[in-house]
Design a protein around this motif. Structure first.
Motif: not given
Ligand SMILES: Cc1ncc(COP(=O)(O)O)c(C=O)c1O
Length: 291
Positions: A37-49, A152-163
């Protein structure tokens, strides 16, 4: 420059590693099966939003996938280490903080977890200003699949992003920038890396609508934060089901996500989408205020 920090019980602050050299076993199930699984967050102005929201969603993704991941405090510590390492090397206006947890090397019984901080892609920043042309693509399952098929793990942010990546390539081959997935029974789902947000103005009433989570889409942290701010500001909020026709009739339509933020949709399948400048300005201010 990319800062890389592994969560490692031998290193209380996280283990700093070189992102430019090999670090991961080829036997890691994150690599061999996309099992993680993964997460992507934005780091801006010294804060991980929206860090709390990202960590909360990661917990849900882990539970959906029966994955044991490090404690929240360990993630926070590793993120602090990674961000400090990044800032020391190449402070940039905006960076992506990516959290990854895999099922690890088969047979070891423990996962692999790391934090990566790298500059935010220039394209996404441009698209916030220019907007995007979008096409509808069939996601290949119906809008009730989540309740019927939990594997199918719907709603989970899994690494399987090939599609998801293949859908974006398909759009680009057709001259479009992005995609809105539609279920096989004609319900609007989400973008490959974004949540769909639609606005209407009805006299003094401003209304924000997003597809219902029952369709199995990812619960967007950006959509969640915008809805919270819009509720405070007196907007009416609604959750789909939405049809492609609903989107074409919107007074404003956006793809929203943590890194690209609020990206206006200019057209879908060549049909222009209206953009109410007042609604766009209000939503932009709400997104800017997200911490
Ligand atoms: C499939 C999908 N839906 C929605 C989103 C938006 O989520 P968030 O706003 O939490 O970044 C993403 C983000 O990458 C995504 O991959």
């Amino acid at each position: 420059m990319t800062a890389l920090v592994f969560l490692d019980s031998d290193f209380p602050a996280g283990r700093i590693a070189d992102a430019a050299t090999a670090q991961l076993s080829v036997l890691d199930q994150g690599v061999t099966r996309g099992d993680g699984i993964f997460e992507s967050a934005l780091y801006s102005r010294g804060v991980v939003r929206k860090l709390d929201a990202h960590l909360a969603r990661m917990r849900v993704s882990a539970s959906t996938c029966d994955l044991l991941i490090p404690h929240e405090e360990d993630w926070r510590t590793a993120i602090k280490t990674a961000v400090a390492a990044y800032d020391a090397e190449s402070p940039s206006e905006e960076a992506v903080v990516k959290l990854v947890a895999t099922r690890g090397t088969e047979g070891t019984g423990h996962g692999t977890s790391w934090v990566m901080v790298s500059p935010a892609p220039e394209l996404g920043r441009k698209q916030r200003e220019s907007g995007v042309s979008v096409i509808f693509l069939d996601r290949g399952y119906d809008s009730r699949v989540a309740e019927r098929a939990p594997w199918l793990l719907m709603g989970a942010k899994t690494l399987s992003y090939a599609v998801n990546m293949a859908a974006l390539r398909h759009a680009r081959k057709l001259g479009a920038d992005d995609v809105i997935f539609v279920s096989s029974d004609g319900i609007v789902l989400e973008g490959p890396t974004s949540t769909v947000l639609m606005a209407h103005r009805d006299g003094d009433t401003k209304r924000l609508i997003t597809p219902t989570l029952e369709t199995g889409i990812l619960p967007g942290t950006t959509q969640g934060a915008i809805f919270a701010a819009a509720r405070e500001a007196g907007w009416e909020l609604g959750y789909g089901p939405l049809t492609p026709q609903d989107l074409l009739a919107a007074e404003g339509l956006w793809l929203v996500s943590s890194v690209r933020l609020l990206t206006p949709v200019n057209s879908i399948d060549g049909t222009a989408i209206a953009r109410d400048a007042g609604l766009h300005a209000e939503l932009t201010a709400m997104v800017d205020a997200i911490a």
